[in-house]
Each structure stands twice: as C-alpha cells, then as structure tokens.
Scaffold this active site. Sequence first.
Site, PDB file in Angstrom:
ATOM      1  CE  LYS A  80      14.713   6.772  16.433  1.00 24.25           C
ATOM      2  NZ  LYS A  80      15.666   7.026  15.452  1.00 24.25           N
ATOM      3  CG  ASP A  81       5.663   5.035  15.105  1.00 21.28           C
ATOM      4  OD1 ASP A  81       5.202   5.644  14.091  1.00 21.28           O
ATOM      5  OD2 ASP A  81       5.317   3.973  15.442  1.00 21.28           O
ATOM      6  NE  ARG A  82       0.757  11.879  12.959  1.00 24.65           N
ATOM      7  CZ  ARG A  82      -0.139  12.393  12.176  1.00 24.65           C
ATOM      8  NH1 ARG A  82      -0.239  11.792  11.171  1.00 24.65           N
ATOM      9  NH2 ARG A  82      -1.377  13.080  12.810  1.00 24.65           N
TER      10      ARG A  82
END
Length: 354
Positions: A80-82
């Site tokens: 998942k995206d930071r």
Amino acid sequence: MTIDMDSLSWLNGKPICQGRSKVRPEDFIVKEQLGFDFTGSGEHFMVKIRKTGENTKYVVNELAKACGVKSRDVSWAGLKDRHAVTEQWLSVHLPGKPDPDLTPFVAEHPGIEVLATDRHDKKLRPGDLTGNHFELRLSELDNPQDLDARLKKIQQLGVPNYFGAQRFGHDGNNVVKARAWGNDEFRVRDKSKRSFYLSAARSWLFNLVLSQRIADGKADTLLAGDCVQQQGREDWQLVEQVTPEWQAQVAAGEWLITAPVTGDNALPSQGEVAAFEMAVIEQEPLLLKLIRDNRMRHERRPLMLRPADMRWQLHADQLEVQFFLPAGCFATAVLRELIDEPEQKDGRYANFDQ
C-alpha cells in the site's frame, strides 16, 4: 530516453480540468478487500492496521520486532501507498504462541493503528487480495465544468487500464534501467531490482499497446484474433470469429478484451490482432530482449477498467469520489481521465505499491 505518461492516449481526450490529489494523506484513502474469511484459529496471527505516512514494508519490519519474529514471518496480500491513509491485513507466523500485546507497538508508532486481530490457518499471499476500495479528494480544481460528464462516462464505459506511473519509478527510471539491462550494459543480481525492472518493462509494453489501440479507435471493438478474459481470472479465450453472441457478451462486460503482458513465448492472439500487438511491442527491442532473456511467462490484461460502486460529490473547487477496483489496477488510471495534474516533485507517487 525516459518515458512520458502524457504520450499515452486518453479515452475521452486530455482533461481540461487541472487539480491536485494527495495534498494530504487523508485525501487518498485505501481499504483492501480480501477474498475470504478467517478460520478463527491456526498458526497465523492476523492484524488489521490503518497506517498514515508509512509504507507497508516498514510496518512489516516494525510489527515483526513487536511480535518477536523475523520480517520474513510477516506476510501481506497487497502493498500500500505511503502517501495515503490505508487499511490492510498482515499475517504473523506464530505457531504455538499466544496473541502478542500490541499496545507498546501502537504507542511507539503514532502513524499506525491496530483495528482488529484474528487467527487463520494460512499466511496471507499477494493473490489473496480481491481489490481495493478508494475514497479520494481532488482539490484546487480549475475549469471543473466537464467533470460531471467525465465521471458519468467513466461510470458507464470505464477508463484505460494503464499501469500507473508509480510502476515505473521516479521519472520512469525503472524502464530506463530495464533498457540498459536489456542492452547488456550491466547485470542485475538483486532479486527485488530484477523484479522492479522486469515488471516495469512488461507494464510499459502493455501501456503502449493499449494506447495505440485507443488511438486507432478500437479499444472497445472486438476483433477476430482477440483474446478475451473474464474479470478476476488469469486464463483467456481466443475469439476466432466475431459473432453477435461474442459482441453481446463483450458489450455486457461478461468478457473483456485484453492486451499482452509480454512473455518470451508467442502471442496467443492471432491474425491482424497479433500483427498489431507485435508491431507495437517491437518498438522497444531492448525491453523485449530483456523479457525473452529472462523467460517471462506471457499473461493478458484487460484493456479497459470499469470502477465499481462509483459515487461522487462535486463542490466548488473539490471533488470527492469513491470506487472499487480489482487487485492490480491503479486508481491513478481513473484520476488521469478526470484531471490534468501537475507533475509531482516530491516523489509521492514514486513508491506507490498497490
């Protein structure tokens, strides 16, 4: 030579509305959906987290420390995206051990919340992810007058199923490195780098084929020799002859027209479709050589992506939009058809790893 995402075709023309996404992490919310229920018992301790401003691999390492295990004992269904607020499950292999107390772990990491825990008899794997639900806020909108019409078209027809810029690294560097590797300018022994470069090479070739098919006005036109695929399945079927029955099933979304995720074997498409796909792929001979040298397995990917459960609210200079995408699809493909966003200089898309 770098890559240029703006060189790829838009389905409905380049948006006239300029705007920004991810001004704050709260503007990009992702909630993953698994394809099964947990057993409630077993060797694997399941932890549902909500994280802000952290990437998945960092959380994995920190959770492993908190549970007294190695990082390799912690698994996930999807990265998942930071630069977002994301919810996902992690599994920790704890055979014969009780559930650990994660209170100190949460106290030490203010950007991480533990939402739920459970037990399961198998660890999480990337294929376990069904998809992701997105809640996005676009702001600083300029010329938003055609947004509502574009949203309705997306809801009805979908968007090009491009691999997003985040797949290619900062400034497309993964493709640049892949070309150099294919040209025997250096060797890549690190497994993660090999994976990044090969994935970028295959993804960029897919994008080129899809872009040219849109430019030719044939992205939603079934052709003899096309390979079609059902949503969520890896296998495909060859359409040798376009019949009214095939056309009806494609129009209804029961079967999806695909393009190649190139491998070292022959394309399964036939006739003019195969000739068209190879003509585009051969424009990148170094990427094709790299893929063949590494004996990658050929796959297919749908040309079009239709977001599910799509809803939106348009305000004066803001848009709030929600939708669900299958695993492996990019929310940025939807945003690309909605707004013209200035290039991000802070690298916020560089490590997006959906």
